[in-house]
Write an enzyme that holds these catalytic residues in place. Structure first.
Site, PDB file in Angstrom:
ATOM      1  N   GLU C  46      40.181  46.684  47.222  1.00 57.99           N
ATOM      2  CA  GLU C  46      40.842  45.685  46.358  1.00 57.99           C
ATOM      3  C   GLU C  46      40.358  44.267  46.582  1.00 57.99           C
ATOM      4  O   GLU C  46      40.638  43.386  45.780  1.00 57.99           O
ATOM      5  CB  GLU C  46      42.360  45.637  46.596  1.00 57.99           C
ATOM      6  CG  GLU C  46      43.123  46.807  46.110  1.00 57.99           C
ATOM      7  CD  GLU C  46      43.594  47.595  47.309  1.00 57.99           C
ATOM      8  OE1 GLU C  46      42.740  48.292  47.909  1.00 57.99           O
ATOM      9  OE2 GLU C  46      44.783  47.518  47.626  1.00 57.99           O
ATOM     10  N   ASN C  47      39.715  44.018  47.725  1.00 65.60           N
ATOM     11  CA  ASN C  47      39.241  42.654  47.949  1.00 65.60           C
ATOM     12  C   ASN C  47      37.893  42.397  47.281  1.00 65.60           C
ATOM     13  O   ASN C  47      37.317  41.336  47.482  1.00 65.60           O
ATOM     14  CB  ASN C  47      39.194  42.323  49.449  1.00 65.60           C
ATOM     15  CG  ASN C  47      38.474  43.373  50.253  1.00 65.60           C
ATOM     16  OD1 ASN C  47      38.275  44.505  49.801  1.00 65.60           O
ATOM     17  ND2 ASN C  47      38.063  43.019  51.440  1.00 65.60           N
TER      18      ASN C  47
END
Lengths: 216, 225, 216, 225
Positions: C46-47
């Site tokens: 998700e980063n």
């Protein structure tokens, strides 16, 4: 000096060092030719570029590098490219310092019509609505009249480009600024009288006691 | 293209421009890609009552966690604080006001702030406790939350490389929120691991154009020079 | 084989070649260890990364490359990085094929609660709400019970993560699928009886005549 | 990472997958960055009744203008047609239905389609003739148009380089709408000026990740090989 050169030279004086500027196709593009010495700005192109410059020489075209009119261009060192969403994020998010655009009509309130003549000319608005709505400053570059009729009207009759008033109107006769009180006559072109301007203008103008000449 | 040297600024001077009580967008994800020098200097200068918009507060001693340790933050808008017990303590003690926002919604809200949009219409959060905090809009039979734009007085950005003009690129997962925040700060201050001559970052690799960057922090001394 | 390994091995069988997969922190992450031979997927973090893999060796950490839990990782050839908006555009736009997430509670309708216990645990939802709302398939990976209480409930009592039902629930005892008719018992863990599953489940289960064993 | 060879497809096969009547997002800006091979093959195969979403129709004989010349387009959603008199003729003659949309709004609507958003809230068009075509939403005292997402059966993308996996990058102003459209097509077909081994495009320079690309058109014969 012809009228268009007067307009381009006068608008060039509005540009500040290090700012981001978008010039419309045609007359506005010529503003880039008259930047004062010591002023360098970043020119944005709506197709996704900051840092456009004219093609240095014929034969140096890159098939992937064109302006928003489709003409091959060059790019300055430090230029950057991005997609259309980002490009219009710059425009709509208020990151574009100045846009210079042509006009079909502009009125006393500073409202601009420059994208369609219903039934006659329906080219599409392209980026015009975004530019007029989003740029920090909108400068209109236009001849004062078309076929003998004033383009500076009491009220636009053509469909508006935006309900956001423009910041400044520069013609071959005058510099005008929409204000809360009305359309203010700020400067005269060299040798042009206030009377000549008033005669060529349908809109009511606020005329100060002294209207200086453009310093171009 | 002329180089605006006024843009290059010493670290202390950059942070002096940020008053107490300011709102800050701060890049990074659990400390990766956070502007560590700017954060450290904010702590050193004792800035207080800050509003911080960021993905998270990392952990004590790291990244934005250092601002939390220093009790510099009055209000926080983040997607999670689970990695930082001190943030949780301050929240529970009522010392820091924390607003939690889904990560994707947070990113889009910041983008909307920088892109001049009126808000974000998202399915995330519909029918959950979040629905009470946002307007609901039905579009073609489907329900969306209208989440409002976020912007701030300052955006503090960590880049990988900056060129002399202030064009920025980012490395790997250190990109995260930085480029979005660079659009949404009224004043954008960037630090970079490397400062390189103009042209070293080619036009297709610039992620944040220089015109968005108001101040670029000069490098630290390296090898005593 | 311990319960968590059963879960991870069973979920690994759900992954299809060439798809985009997001694994939550903790138990879901271990699914990557049991990919069947010949199946290669792209793991999203998700980063802002597609193509994460474990760090090959200690000492090879890159300070700019971590997973969504902040741990240093590696990346496969062909990986790519992007900002958080793009990353969540992949998730919310339905481009993420599978997300595997833990649960605090999941119910008969397939609704999931996995982000908060009001008054006790308020870590923030991170990307969970986006993942459950947007991914093509949501697979819940959870132990069947916690402190002797079923986590598979008639109705979640904790705040929901999304009103979008999950696609599949895998525990150390069973595989269950939310359907329009109710929660369908699809598979038993090796050696586990239907009776054991029913005893550990608060939710009503639809039990077919034949409930096959997991093939792990 | 395994290479999905089924993704690599000959030009004719790629276009055979696009039925008559399909809706297409087509990248490019006045022909720069348009998928010229895919467009040429659509014309060669005589595809008709297409809905095309694109920035413009370039000019007769160029880019999307070739689809207009071939009378392949039934419906068009674009930001301008001023450069193509044939498009204007077809519009006035009622042969092609043309919807005009501000360029920034068009880009955001396509993005919304690919990002799962409910719509776009924009100040562009408020108070103009466009206001009649969209819902108006007041947010904190300011009026915005709610413009709906755009998506299509296919996105036809022109990249600069593609690697064997289908990761894409773009060159200069040929990027334009391509990466946004690659998010919004149900099936994404890309052509590239170069196809390179995996790793040639570094992770930070990939603009469109391979997982978005369903088919990558194999290169033409070069130097007879």
């Amino acid at each position: 000096m012809d009228g268009k050169e007067i307009i381009a030279r006068r608008i060039a004086l509005e540009l500040k060092n290090g700012t981001l500027v978008n010039l419309g196709i045609g007359l506005p593009t010529t503003v880039a030719n008259y930047l004062p010495v010591g002023i360098e700005v970043f020119f944005q192109s709506e197709n996704g570029l900051i840092g456009m410059e004219p093609l240095p020489l014929p034969g140096m075209e890159d098939e992937y590098l064109a302006d928003a009119g489709g003409a091959f261009i060059g790019a300055v060192p430090g230029a950057c490219c991005f997609d259309s969403c980002f490009c219009f994020g710059l425009i709509r998010g208020g990151h574009l310092d100045v846009t210079v655009l042509g006009a079909l009509q502009v009125d006393e309130q500073g409202l601009l019509a420059n994208w369609t003549i219903p039934g006659k000319m329906v080219p599409g608005m392209g980026g015009a609505m975004d530019l007029v709505t989003g740029a920090k400053r909108v400068i209109v570059s236009t001849l004062h009249t078309a076929k003998g009729n004033s383009k500076i009207l009491k009220k636009c009759t053509l469909p508006l480009t935006s309900i956001r008033p423009v910041s400044l109107i520069v013609t071959e006769l005058a510099v005008m600024e929409p204000t809360a009180a009305g359309l203010l006559l700020k400067e005269r072109a060299p040798g042009v009288t206030v009377e000549t301007i008033l005669a060529a203008t349908e809109a009511s103008l606020i005329v100060p006691a002294h209207v200086p000449e453009m310093q171009i | 293209m002329s180089i605006n040297l006024k843009k290059i600024i010493r670290l202390a001077e950059a942070v002096e421009r940020i008053p107490g009580g300011a709102s800050l967008l701060i890049g990074g994800f659990l400390g990766i890609g956070s502007p560590h020098r700017l954060i450290g200097e904010l702590v050193r200068q004792g800035r207080r009552n800050l509003t911080v918009i960021a993905n998270d507060t990392a952990r004590p001693g790291l990244g934005i966690g250092r601002l939390i340790d220093a009790k510099a933050v009055k209000r926080l808008i983040v997607s999670h604080i689970g990695t930082n017990p001190e943030t949780q303590r301050q929240m529970i003690a009522g010392e820091t006001e924390v607003t939690l926002c889904p990560q994707g919604t947070l990113a889009e809200r910041i983008r909307a702030g920088g892109y001049g949009l009126g808000g974000v219409l998202t399915a995330t959060g519909v029918g959950t406790v979040l629905a009470a905090t946002a307007r609901q809009i039905e579009i073609e039979g489907k329900m969306f939350l209208l989440e409002l734009p976020l912007a701030a007085d300052f955006a503090l950005i960590a880049a990988h490389r900056a060129d002399y003009l202030g064009n920025l690129d980012y490395a790997l997962t250190a990109r995260n929120f930085n480029p979005i925040m660079a659009m949404a700060g009224v004043v954008v201050i960037a630090e970079a691991a490397e400062i390189v001559p103009v042209g070293v970052i080619p036009p297709d690799e610039v992620v944040t154009p220089c015109i968005l960057v108001d101040y670029l922090v000069a490098r630290e001394q390296v090898n005593g020079r």
